[in-house]
Design an enzyme around this catalytic site. Structure first.
Site, PDB file in Angstrom:
ATOM      1  N   ASN A  35       0.818  -1.223   0.000  1.00  9.22           N
ATOM      2  CA  ASN A  35       0.000   0.000   0.000  1.00  9.22           C
ATOM      3  C   ASN A  35       0.848   1.268   0.000  1.00  9.22           C
ATOM      4  OD1 ASN A  35      -2.406  -1.479  -0.001  1.00  9.22           O
ATOM      5  ND2 ASN A  35      -2.435  -1.613   2.223  1.00  9.22           N
ATOM      6  N   ARG A  55      -3.234 -13.688  -0.935  1.00  8.02           N
ATOM      7  CA  ARG A  55      -4.308 -13.946   0.015  1.00  8.02           C
ATOM      8  C   ARG A  55      -5.243 -15.028  -0.523  1.00  8.02           C
ATOM      9  NH1 ARG A  55      -5.872  -7.665   0.860  1.00  8.02           N
ATOM     10  NH2 ARG A  55      -5.407  -7.733  -1.381  1.00  8.02           N
TER      11      ARG A  55
END
Length: 274
Positions: free
Chosen positions: A8, A145
């Site tokens: 991020n 993920r």
């Protein structure tokens, strides 16, 4: 565990900010501390880089998908852009000592080598695009993920193509990598449709004449078909089949490659003229 991250935009944005304020306020009594902090952050980047040129999502590594070479959310591309700008002594980075700039250049070149080494190939051996994550040791594609399966990824591949096109003297290998990636994305584009994430039936796509080209985020490595993951690690071939939480909470379709494809139209002409 306690670790820094490139996820991020973390670390990279702080480095860019430190460099900017240290340069803009070079006469400030705090400028030396800002420059020192920047160089410490750059040392962190150097330490995090694998010998093969890749970067993990988190460093020090601690296990799991965080250890994989991470193109996801442009983590590695962001780091490489800083290394490139430091190496070239661009405006905000002119204070960086020559020896450190030289090291940044080596690290950047190593990172580009990793990108080239991890470009996917189809069943016929033709280059295509990239996955989000790769095993740090084997360079094999891997998952992130639970809902991010091992797959070709239109989003992150677009940013990698832009990075490769930023090189001032691209080699034939880089030119071939860019052309192949662009060609794959051109063929995968969906036209005159839009994604309605509230739809619960069929493909989730609706007809919309004149809509901007659209891409799925993930594509099956063997068939090239769009795929969609869920939190239970199941893989689906229609976005409407996954849970409501994931359908509404993730960008399964987007226009990400548009900028790279537009850039390619102007990049390719001078390259071809060499």
């Amino acid at each position: 565990w306690s670790a820094g991250t490139f996820d991020n935009d973390a670390t990279v944005r702080e480095l860019q900010f430190l460099a900017r304020v240290a340069t803009a306020s070079a006469e400030s009594p705090h400028a030396e501390a800002w420059r020192t902090a920047f160089l410490r952050g750059l040392d962190y980047c150097f330490a995090a880089q694998y010998p093969n040129g890749g970067f993990p999502q988190i460093y020090p590594i601690g296990g799991g998908y965080h250890d994989a070479i991470t193109y996801n959310d442009d983590a590695m591309a962001n780091v490489l852009e800083v290394l490139r700008d430091v190496a070239n002594a661009r405006s905000d980075y002119r204070f960086v000592p020559p020896a450190v700039r030289s090291e940044a250049a080596k690290r950047f070149a190593r990172g580009i080598g990793c990108i080239l080494a991890t470009q996917l190939k189809d069943a016929n051996g033709a280059l295509t695009i990239w996955c989000q994550q790769y095993d740090a040791l084997t360079l094999a594609p891997c998952a992130a993920r639970n809902f991010e399966p091992t797959a070709a990824c239109a989003n992150e591949s677009s940013r990698l193509l832009e990075l490769l096109m930023s090189l001032p003297e691209p080699s034939p290998v880089i030119i071939a990598a860019v052309d192949a990636g662009v060609t794959w994305l051109q063929h995968a584009a969906l036209h005159d449709v839009a994604w309605d994430r509230t739809k619960r039936e069929n493909t989730g796509l609706v007809q919309r004449a004149g809509a901007a080209p659209l891409w799925a985020r993930f594509y099956d490595l063997e068939t090239g078909a769009p795929i969609f993951g869920d939190r239970d690690r199941t893989i689906h071939y229609a976005v409407t089949e996954i849970s409501t939480e994931r359908r509404l909470g993730y960008n399964w379709y987007g226009t990400w490659p548009a900028r790279a494809l537009k850039l390619h139209t102007t990049w390719r002409t001078p390259v071809a003229a060499r």
